[in-house]
Design an enzyme around this catalytic site. Structure first.
Site, mmCIF file in Angstrom:
data_model
loop_
_atom_site.group_PDB
_atom_site.id
_atom_site.type_symbol
_atom_site.label_atom_id
_atom_site.label_comp_id
_atom_site.label_asym_id
_atom_site.label_seq_id
_atom_site.Cartn_x
_atom_site.Cartn_y
_atom_site.Cartn_z
ATOM 1 N N ARG A 83 0.861 -1.185 0.000
ATOM 2 C CA ARG A 83 0.000 0.000 0.000
ATOM 3 C C ARG A 83 0.895 1.233 0.000
ATOM 4 O O ARG A 83 1.698 1.407 0.919
ATOM 5 C CB ARG A 83 -0.900 -0.027 1.239
ATOM 6 C CG ARG A 83 -1.696 1.240 1.445
ATOM 7 C CD ARG A 83 -2.655 1.139 2.630
ATOM 8 N NE ARG A 83 -3.359 2.394 2.777
ATOM 9 C CZ ARG A 83 -3.145 3.297 3.747
ATOM 10 N NH1 ARG A 83 -2.263 3.049 4.706
ATOM 11 N NH2 ARG A 83 -3.806 4.414 3.776
ATOM 12 N N HIS A 127 -2.609 11.004 0.819
ATOM 13 C CA HIS A 127 -2.052 10.735 2.147
ATOM 14 C C HIS A 127 -1.387 12.027 2.635
ATOM 15 O O HIS A 127 -0.184 12.075 2.860
ATOM 16 C CB HIS A 127 -1.087 9.556 2.107
ATOM 17 C CG HIS A 127 -0.822 8.925 3.448
ATOM 18 N ND1 HIS A 127 -0.956 7.566 3.679
ATOM 19 C CD2 HIS A 127 -0.426 9.454 4.629
ATOM 20 C CE1 HIS A 127 -0.643 7.294 4.941
ATOM 21 N NE2 HIS A 127 -0.307 8.433 5.542
ATOM 22 N N GLU A 172 -7.051 8.604 6.385
ATOM 23 C CA GLU A 172 -7.302 9.250 7.677
ATOM 24 C C GLU A 172 -7.743 10.705 7.560
ATOM 25 O O GLU A 172 -7.028 11.613 8.036
ATOM 26 C CB GLU A 172 -6.061 9.159 8.565
ATOM 27 C CG GLU A 172 -5.597 7.750 8.835
ATOM 28 C CD GLU A 172 -4.501 7.676 9.891
ATOM 29 O OE1 GLU A 172 -4.043 8.727 10.369
ATOM 30 O OE2 GLU A 172 -4.115 6.550 10.261
ATOM 31 N N ASN A 297 -7.107 1.880 9.976
ATOM 32 C CA ASN A 297 -5.787 2.012 10.586
ATOM 33 C C ASN A 297 -5.992 1.966 12.092
ATOM 34 O O ASN A 297 -6.771 2.751 12.641
ATOM 35 C CB ASN A 297 -5.143 3.343 10.208
ATOM 36 C CG ASN A 297 -4.853 3.436 8.716
ATOM 37 O OD1 ASN A 297 -4.982 2.455 7.976
ATOM 38 N ND2 ASN A 297 -4.457 4.612 8.261
ATOM 39 N N TYR A 299 -4.035 1.783 15.898
ATOM 40 C CA TYR A 299 -2.803 1.854 16.691
ATOM 41 C C TYR A 299 -3.056 1.680 18.185
ATOM 42 O O TYR A 299 -2.294 1.020 18.874
ATOM 43 C CB TYR A 299 -2.093 3.191 16.452
ATOM 44 C CG TYR A 299 -1.500 3.274 15.065
ATOM 45 C CD1 TYR A 299 -0.240 2.754 14.804
ATOM 46 C CD2 TYR A 299 -2.213 3.827 14.012
ATOM 47 C CE1 TYR A 299 0.305 2.793 13.528
ATOM 48 C CE2 TYR A 299 -1.674 3.867 12.728
ATOM 49 C CZ TYR A 299 -0.422 3.349 12.503
ATOM 50 O OH TYR A 299 0.124 3.374 11.237
HETATM 51 C C1 BGC Z 1 -0.619 7.652 9.266
HETATM 52 C C2 BGC Z 1 0.840 7.462 8.960
HETATM 53 C C3 BGC Z 1 1.661 7.617 10.213
HETATM 54 C C4 BGC Z 1 1.238 6.555 11.203
HETATM 55 C C5 BGC Z 1 1.992 6.562 12.510
HETATM 56 C C6 BGC Z 1 -1.052 7.080 10.579
HETATM 57 O O1 BGC Z 1 -1.756 8.060 11.285
HETATM 58 O O2 BGC Z 1 -1.438 7.242 8.200
HETATM 59 O O3 BGC Z 1 1.197 8.339 7.945
HETATM 60 O O4 BGC Z 1 3.020 7.570 9.971
HETATM 61 O O5 BGC Z 1 -0.119 6.681 11.494
HETATM 62 O O6 BGC Z 1 1.762 7.737 13.201
#
Ligand code: BGC
Length: 461
Positions: A83, A127, A172, A297, A299
């Protein structure tokens, strides 16, 4: 490591798409090469005080020149998909009008090289790097952006859709409006309460217009990528419950509700007060174009409480005492991935989903004498999140693939080069790439379709 035959059933279906993700400004370097126009991120990084240590994307991972080497690296890892994003200002230096043949040719060659190596491209159109000429016209505040974005998208579709099977419009959009226009920590660096709703709305209209353009002549699949962060109320107190609902509406539902349900969550009016406009109903018909899949996405999560001092949400995160945190300070919470996947699946009627980003910044030790870079925390993060993804599959989510963020250490926006997310280490002085132990782990997962994970999951009962 044990293979699928030894351990029994692989943890993921055979057609599951295994990949890594990157973005143009974060890895390419050579931002002005071959007739490219200036982008808002080029401007932002060259404005003193905006990015840690004054770092810029001028060189980054030098991928613009080393892309062949990087494709070979992907092949060595066994990636099935990659991607990446297209720099709008390479293709259309002024943001609209004339196409720069050398700019689009770069991506054309990259797509060919990926396919020759058995790697399927998933292309992001936006992006975060916007042609500066469009920023001069108000950027995402300008309602004409929807048409300009669709025209740009159409130029790219016409050139690459014969070989690219999966497209995404925006990466995002929440981060664009929140980081770029509410808090001002990302380009273009505005700090306003009135701008973010307008920006979000124009991003959504642009998404809808690009999907429409795609339906007119595209032959494959198109979706949108959002970042989701489940908001768990800190207590059952009504004020905390309301705070968690506001935070959830702002971050998680602001973009998906309009795309799938044709409306904004009610809480946004509460968050923005007088800054929340009344939107023309027709706009929602444009925004609510059927999509073929949604990219998530993931985290971290947030445990959220009422906080009258937190502007403008009146909600803030409560740090969890015994949690492991990454170098960006984010709590490691794999269960949140399962929850996010199930939430999307249930709320939006089981769309096909890709995890388009998941990964972690951790400190990497220097290369060991045997040439290895040992990053056990990143490996543990990936392992735990893959198990969480697998749990959602078992519970019925239509999960089709997983992309690690990121293939390479790269330019981490306002953090500059201080945070390393790569499963491949980049020595910025020499541009040497070295796969970390997490890359070996991931290569093994791909080769066995997660058979080892399946064994662990069975072992855990
Ligand atoms: C983004 C990336 C970023 C990653 C880590 C995402 O919010 O798409 O560009 O590097 O998280 O922060």
């Amino acid at each position: 490591m044990a293979d699928a035959a030894e351990t029994g059933r692989p943890a993921f279906p055979p057609e599951f798409l295994w990949g890594c993700a990157t973005s143009a400004y974060q890895i390419e370097g050579s931002p002005l090469a071959d007739g490219a126009g200036v982008s808002n991120w080029h401007r932002f990084t060259h404005t003193p005080g905006r990015v840690r240590d004054g770092d810029t994307g001028d060189v980054a991972c030098d991928h613009y020149r080393r892309w062949r080497e990087d494709v070979a690296l992907m092949r060595a890892l066994g990636l099935r998909a990659y991607r990446f994003s297209i720099a709008w200002s390479r293709v259309l230096p002024a943001g609209r009008g004339r196409v720069n043949p050398q700019g689009i040719a770069f991506y054309d060659r990259l797509v060919d090289a990926l396919l020759e190596n058995g790697i399927r491209p998933m292309v992001t159109l936006y992006h975060w790097d916007l042609p500066a000429a469009l920023d001069d016209r108000g950027g995402w505040l300008n309602p004409d952006m929807a048409g300009w974005f669709a025209d740009y998208a159409q130029s790219v579709f016409r050139r690459l859709d014969d070989r690219v099977e999966s497209w995404t419009t925006l990466n995002e959009p929440w981060v664009v409006s929140d980081g770029g226009y509410l808090h001002g920590v990302l380009a273009p660096g505005h700090r306003s309460l009135h701008e973010p709703p307008v920006v979000a709305h124009n991003l959504l209209r642009a998404h809808g217009a690009a999907v429409q353009a795609y339906r007119a002549e595209g032959r494959n699949r198109i979706g949108i990528v959002v970042n989701l962060e489940p908001k768990y109320p800190a207590t059952q107190h009504p004020e905390d419950l309301a705070a968690a609902a506001r935070a959830d509406a702002y971050m998680n539902r602001q973009f998906l509700d309009p795309v799938f349900l044709g409306r904004y969550p009610d809480e946004l009016r509460e968050v923005f007060g007088d800054a929340w406009p009344d939107w023309p109903q027709d706009d929602f018909a444009l925004i609510r174009q059927p999509v073929d899949f949604v990219g998530i996405n993931y985290y971290t999560r947030s445990v959220t409480r009422h906080d009258p001092h937190a502007w403008p949400l009146r909600a803030s995160g409560v740090p969890q005492k015994h949690a492991t945190r990454t170098e960006t300070g984010w709590e490691v919470f794999p269960q949140g991935l399962t929850d996010a996947l199930m939430w999307v699946s249930e709320r939006y009627h089981r769309p096909p989903i890709y995890i388009t980003e998941n990964g972690a910044a951790f400190y990497d030790p220097p290369t060991a004498a045997n040439g290895r870079i040992e990053d056990p925390l990143r490996t543990a993060y990936l392992r735990a999140h893959l198990r969480a993804a697998q749990a959602a599959l078992r519970r019925g989510a239509d999960l089709r693939g997983y992309f690690v963020w990121s293939l390479l250490d790269n330019f981490e926006w306002a953090h500059g080069y201080a945070k390393r997310f790569g499963i491949v280490h980049v020595d910025y002085a020499t541009q040497q790439r070295t796969p970390k132990d997490s890359a070996r782990f991931y290569a093994d997962v791909i080769a066995t379709h997660g058979a080892a994970l399946a064994a662990e999951i069975r072992g855990a009962g």
